[in-house]
Design a protein around this motif. Structure first.
Motif, PDB file in Angstrom:
ATOM      1  N   CYS A  30       7.584 -14.005 -18.082  1.00  0.00           N
ATOM      2  CA  CYS A  30       7.246 -13.437 -19.383  1.00  0.00           C
ATOM      3  C   CYS A  30       6.143 -14.251 -20.062  1.00  0.00           C
ATOM      4  O   CYS A  30       6.322 -15.428 -20.355  1.00  0.00           O
ATOM      5  N   GLY A  31       4.999 -13.621 -20.280  1.00  0.00           N
ATOM      6  CA  GLY A  31       3.917 -14.292 -20.995  1.00  0.00           C
ATOM      7  C   GLY A  31       3.227 -15.372 -20.194  1.00  0.00           C
ATOM      8  O   GLY A  31       2.789 -16.374 -20.763  1.00  0.00           O
ATOM      9  N   ILE A  32       3.116 -15.198 -18.875  1.00  0.00           N
ATOM     10  CA  ILE A  32       2.452 -16.222 -18.065  1.00  0.00           C
ATOM     11  C   ILE A  32       0.971 -15.875 -17.878  1.00  0.00           C
ATOM     12  O   ILE A  32       0.604 -14.702 -17.809  1.00  0.00           O
ATOM     13  N   PRO A  33       0.111 -16.885 -17.789  1.00  0.00           N
ATOM     14  CA  PRO A  33      -1.320 -16.648 -17.574  1.00  0.00           C
ATOM     15  C   PRO A  33      -1.618 -16.351 -16.110  1.00  0.00           C
ATOM     16  O   PRO A  33      -2.120 -17.202 -15.365  1.00  0.00           O
ATOM     17  N   GLU A  34      -1.313 -15.143 -15.673  1.00  0.00           N
ATOM     18  CA  GLU A  34      -1.373 -14.757 -14.261  1.00  0.00           C
ATOM     19  C   GLU A  34      -2.746 -14.985 -13.639  1.00  0.00           C
ATOM     20  O   GLU A  34      -2.865 -15.495 -12.521  1.00  0.00           O
ATOM     21  N   ASN A  35      -3.782 -14.582 -14.357  1.00  0.00           N
ATOM     22  CA  ASN A  35      -5.128 -14.646 -13.798  1.00  0.00           C
ATOM     23  C   ASN A  35      -5.613 -16.077 -13.652  1.00  0.00           C
ATOM     24  O   ASN A  35      -6.260 -16.436 -12.654  1.00  0.00           O
ATOM     25  N   LEU A  36      -5.328 -16.912 -14.624  1.00  0.00           N
ATOM     26  CA  LEU A  36      -5.752 -18.312 -14.566  1.00  0.00           C
ATOM     27  C   LEU A  36      -5.014 -19.059 -13.461  1.00  0.00           C
ATOM     28  O   LEU A  36      -5.600 -19.892 -12.765  1.00  0.00           O
ATOM     29  N   ILE A  37      -3.728 -18.762 -13.283  1.00  0.00           N
ATOM     30  CA  ILE A  37      -2.965 -19.402 -12.206  1.00  0.00           C
ATOM     31  C   ILE A  37      -3.558 -19.039 -10.853  1.00  0.00           C
ATOM     32  O   ILE A  37      -3.742 -19.900  -9.984  1.00  0.00           O
ATOM     33  N   HIS A  59       6.177 -16.864  -4.753  1.00  0.00           N
ATOM     34  CA  HIS A  59       4.944 -16.149  -4.399  1.00  0.00           C
ATOM     35  C   HIS A  59       4.248 -15.468  -5.575  1.00  0.00           C
ATOM     36  O   HIS A  59       3.340 -14.658  -5.369  1.00  0.00           O
ATOM     37  N   PHE A  60       4.631 -15.796  -6.797  1.00  0.00           N
ATOM     38  CA  PHE A  60       3.942 -15.209  -7.944  1.00  0.00           C
ATOM     39  C   PHE A  60       3.958 -16.189  -9.105  1.00  0.00           C
ATOM     40  O   PHE A  60       4.872 -16.993  -9.250  1.00  0.00           O
ATOM     41  N   GLY A  61       2.949 -16.106  -9.986  1.00  0.00           N
ATOM     42  CA  GLY A  61       2.839 -17.057 -11.080  1.00  0.00           C
ATOM     43  C   GLY A  61       2.662 -18.455 -10.530  1.00  0.00           C
ATOM     44  O   GLY A  61       1.974 -18.670  -9.521  1.00  0.00           O
ATOM     45  N   SER A  77      12.369 -27.385 -17.397  1.00  0.00           N
ATOM     46  CA  SER A  77      13.745 -27.429 -17.886  1.00  0.00           C
ATOM     47  C   SER A  77      14.736 -26.936 -16.841  1.00  0.00           C
ATOM     48  O   SER A  77      15.916 -27.265 -16.924  1.00  0.00           O
ATOM     49  N   TYR A  78      14.280 -26.151 -15.864  1.00  0.00           N
ATOM     50  CA  TYR A  78      15.204 -25.704 -14.802  1.00  0.00           C
ATOM     51  C   TYR A  78      14.407 -25.124 -13.639  1.00  0.00           C
ATOM     52  O   TYR A  78      13.214 -24.837 -13.757  1.00  0.00           O
ATOM     53  N   VAL A  79      15.079 -24.934 -12.516  1.00  0.00           N
ATOM     54  CA  VAL A  79      14.417 -24.431 -11.318  1.00  0.00           C
ATOM     55  C   VAL A  79      14.189 -22.927 -11.400  1.00  0.00           C
ATOM     56  O   VAL A  79      13.154 -22.424 -10.971  1.00  0.00           O
ATOM     57  N   GLY A  80      15.128 -22.171 -11.946  1.00  0.00           N
ATOM     58  CA  GLY A  80      14.940 -20.739 -12.109  1.00  0.00           C
ATOM     59  C   GLY A  80      15.128 -19.957 -10.827  1.00  0.00           C
ATOM     60  O   GLY A  80      15.840 -20.373  -9.908  1.00  0.00           O
ATOM     61  N   GLU A  81      14.440 -18.815 -10.746  1.00  0.00           N
ATOM     62  CA  GLU A  81      14.608 -17.893  -9.614  1.00  0.00           C
ATOM     63  C   GLU A  81      13.577 -18.185  -8.520  1.00  0.00           C
ATOM     64  O   GLU A  81      12.904 -17.280  -8.028  1.00  0.00           O
ATOM     65  N   ASN A  82      13.468 -19.436  -8.122  1.00  0.00           N
ATOM     66  CA  ASN A  82      12.413 -19.806  -7.184  1.00  0.00           C
ATOM     67  C   ASN A  82      12.995 -20.648  -6.057  1.00  0.00           C
ATOM     68  O   ASN A  82      13.238 -21.847  -6.215  1.00  0.00           O
ATOM     69  N   ASP A  83      13.217 -20.036  -4.913  1.00  0.00           N
ATOM     70  CA  ASP A  83      13.815 -20.731  -3.777  1.00  0.00           C
ATOM     71  C   ASP A  83      12.897 -21.823  -3.229  1.00  0.00           C
ATOM     72  O   ASP A  83      13.368 -22.875  -2.794  1.00  0.00           O
TER      73      ASP A  83
END
Length: 231
Positions: A30-37, A59-61, A77-83
């Motif tokens: 949510c609200g990530i700078p996709e293009n700059l990344i 594979h995204f962001g 703050s946390y790992v999140g949904e990223n294996d």
């Protein structure tokens, strides 16, 4: 001073170097700078320290920068949904400096306000407090946390004008205002660039004084977890 750039790659020109620290706005997807990344990935810059709430998804962001091993350290703050984030951390390939979520937000805000450090009771008695200065105030123990000042901040906004004044939309505001202020140089990618004077002055979230470069982006706006009710 012209702050508007034609694309993400040109907006980043002359700013990237190996070993730099980047503050990246957003929360999950949510609200990530996709293009700059994506442009940072394509640049090949490496050994990055990235301060961001988490590292998106596989594979995204920011997850794209994990795939290419360009990130050396995450301040999150946390790992999140990223294996892959979890895998690299557990294998010792990636350093993580875990922060309570509010502490991370305040570290970024403090950095943007020119405050080198602050005391908080959050994390006292846990691993978060190890190696940090402890001090008592009014009979309660606090730990010293350092403000974060990044070499570069990348943020995503809803609308921006030619001077870099920004408005964020709803929950996409999240960490973006704090990151925008914490960068020595800040680049904003926006959905729409509007003429100067169009934005309601009372509705501007990030004043243009914090933003050096702005670019209009095209966004996928992926949904991290799609939940629907039964028909």
């Amino acid at each position: 001073m012209n702050k508007i750039y034609g694309d993400a790659a040109s907006a980043l020109e002359g700013l990237l170097f190996d070993g730099m620290t980047i503050a990246a706005g957003g929360f999950g997807l949510c609200g990530i700078p996709e293009n700059l990344i994506a442009a940072i990935r394509d640049s090949g810059v490496k050994h990055l320290t990235v301060a961001s709430n988490n590292c998106g998804v596989d594979h995204f962001g920011l997850g794209m920068l994990l795939d290419t091993k360009q990130i050396m350290k995450m301040i999150s703050s946390y790992v999140g949904e990223n294996d892959e984030f979890m895998r690299q951390y557990l294998s010792g390939e990636l350093e993580i400096e875990f922060n309570p979520q509010g502490t991370l937000a305040e570290r970024l805000r403090a950095g943007g306000a020119g405050i080198p450090g602050f005391y908080t009771a959050t994390g006292v008695g846990t691993k978060v407090a190890e190696g940090k200065e402890h001090k008592d105030f009014d009979g309660r123990t606090y730990i010293l946390e350092r403000g974060i000042k990044a070499d570069l901040a990348i943020v995503k906004a809803w609308k921006g004008d030619e001077q870099g004044n920004l408005m964020y939309r709803k929950t996409a505001m999240n960490f973006n205002p704090d990151c925008a202020a914490a960068g020595k140089v800040t680049i904003a990618e926006v959905e729409e660039i509007v003429p100067l004077g169009t934005l309601d002055k009372q509705a501007i979230h990030t004043p243009g004084i914090y933003v050096q470069r702005i670019v209009k982006g095209e966004f996928e706006k992926r949904i991290e977890q799609r939940t629907t009710r039964a028909a």
